[in-house]
Design a protein around this motif. Structure first.
Motif, PDB file in Angstrom:
ATOM      1  N   PHE A  95       0.845  -1.159   0.069  1.00  0.00           N
ATOM      2  CA  PHE A  95      -0.001  -0.093   0.088  1.00  0.00           C
ATOM      3  C   PHE A  95       0.951   1.269   0.156  1.00  0.00           C
ATOM      4  O   PHE A  95       1.858   1.325   0.819  1.00  0.00           O
ATOM      5  N   SER A  96       0.716   2.319  -1.136  1.00  0.00           N
ATOM      6  CA  SER A  96       1.379   3.351  -1.014  1.00  0.00           C
ATOM      7  C   SER A  96       0.492   4.509  -1.070  1.00  0.00           C
ATOM      8  O   SER A  96      -0.522   4.621  -1.429  1.00  0.00           O
ATOM      9  N   GLU A  97       1.145   5.702  -0.270  1.00  0.00           N
ATOM     10  CA  GLU A  97       0.487   6.932  -0.410  1.00  0.00           C
ATOM     11  C   GLU A  97       1.370   7.953  -0.963  1.00  0.00           C
ATOM     12  O   GLU A  97       2.573   7.962  -0.778  1.00  0.00           O
ATOM     13  N   ASP A  98       0.748   8.982  -1.537  1.00  0.00           N
ATOM     14  CA  ASP A  98       1.765  10.233  -2.036  1.00  0.00           C
ATOM     15  C   ASP A  98       1.796  11.004  -1.241  1.00  0.00           C
ATOM     16  O   ASP A  98       2.589  12.476  -1.391  1.00  0.00           O
ATOM     17  N   VAL A  99       1.324  11.202  -0.035  1.00  0.00           N
ATOM     18  CA  VAL A  99       1.432  12.012   1.122  1.00  0.00           C
ATOM     19  C   VAL A  99       1.440  11.314   2.401  1.00  0.00           C
ATOM     20  O   VAL A  99       1.375  10.120   2.432  1.00  0.00           O
TER      21      VAL A  99
END
Length: 313
Positions: A95-99
């Motif tokens: 899982f990845s987030e840009d913030v």
């Protein structure tokens, strides 16, 4: 003038200070360690250190979570990594987030910074935070916050499923944390999802599946039918004997290595007995069951069901 030996000792001292922080230091820490502002400027000008923001400087090798340290240093002393970012800090993968998500208590003073989403919350309590290391919210509480802050219901359910499947938290701990949420549009969804993820909740998935069969116009399946296996009896979640079709509802407890081995063995035995097996994750009933229900219709048709009054493709 600073001697070469003094500069070497200074750099060594700073590296030791920043090593537990993935190479990131707060300016205040550098000054407290005895460096002057001109010495900090000199290191930056020489390219040995990298300015990350107004408050944070990369003084040593960057680590996987350097951005998390940068975020809390930039936002302020009240900041703690929270939500999905706190889960990534303790090992959530896939899982990845840009913030970076950071929480602060309601009415706390903080600085806005690029790449950081700041959540003011009345829910955060002092004992919600990890005792040492990166200022972060404990995983079971962060998981509930991540679900509340998710971009969609689908993402919220996915996060909750992932943290249980990857054994970052237990469904029981999630259940306790969820009860601190008194008002939120996702409150009911989160509680239903945690119930699905808890051991023993597989029967809820079976009931959901039976209800979906009615909705799609499928014949009602027999539940918990018995098959005799080489290693004893097995109970099948849903079966249409007439159409040689079986559906197994997989709860979170099925993702462990021992359970997965037993499931595969049972599926092979059922297949060798001339029945086709379709596996449906219980969490699909929260994310979106339609693709799996369409597959169930195809499974029934292959067994000879005509499906004249159904939604099956």
């Amino acid at each position: 003038m600073t001697t070469p030996r003094a500069r070497t000792l200074r750099r060594s001292r700073v590296l030791s200070l920043a090593a537990p922080q993935e190479g990131v230091a707060h300016r205040r820490q550098l000054y407290q360690a005895g460096l002057t502002r001109s010495e900090v400027r000199a290191e930056l000008a020489a390219g040995r250190w990298v300015r990350l923001g107004q408050q944070s400087i990369q003084v040593g090798p960057a680590g996987t979570h350097s951005k998390l340290w940068q975020a809390v240093f930039e936002v302020g002393t009240a900041a703690a990594v929270d939500g999905v970012s706190a889960l990534i800090a303790v090992g959530l993968s896939g899982f990845s987030e840009d913030v970076v998500h950071v929480s602060v208590p309601k009415s706390a003073r903080y600085r806005r910074t690029k790449g950081v989403r700041i959540h003011e919350t009345r829910r955060r309590q002092p004992n919600d935070l990890a005792a040492v290391g990166l200022p972060r919210v404990l995983p079971h509480i962060a998981a509930i916050r991540a679900a509340l802050w998710a971009r969609s219901d689908r993402q919220a359910v996915t996060i909750l499923a992932m943290v249980v499947q990857q054994r970052i938290v237990t469904a029981e701990d999630l259940w306790l944390a969820a009860h601190t949420v008194k008002r939120h549009v996702r409150r009911s969804l989160i509680r239903r999802t945690i119930g699905d993820l808890a051991d023993g909740a597989q029967s809820l998935g079976e009931l959901d599946f039976a209800a979906m069969c009615r909705k799609w116009g499928y014949p009602p399946p027999d539940r918990q039918t018995v098959r005799v296996m080489p290693n004893g009896r097995a109970y099948l979640d849903a079966e249409w004997d007439e159409y040689d079709a079986v559906v197994e509802i997989d709860g979170a407890q099925h993702f462990g290595p021992d359970a997965a081995y037993a499931d595969l063995f049972r599926q092979n035995e059922v297949t060798l007995g001339d029945s086709r097996v379709l596996r449906v994750p219980v969490i699909a009933f929260r994310i979106g069951p339609d693709p799996f229900m369409a597959q169930a219709g195809r499974l029934l048709r292959r067994g000879g069901w005509e499906g004249l009054h159904s939604r099956a493709p």
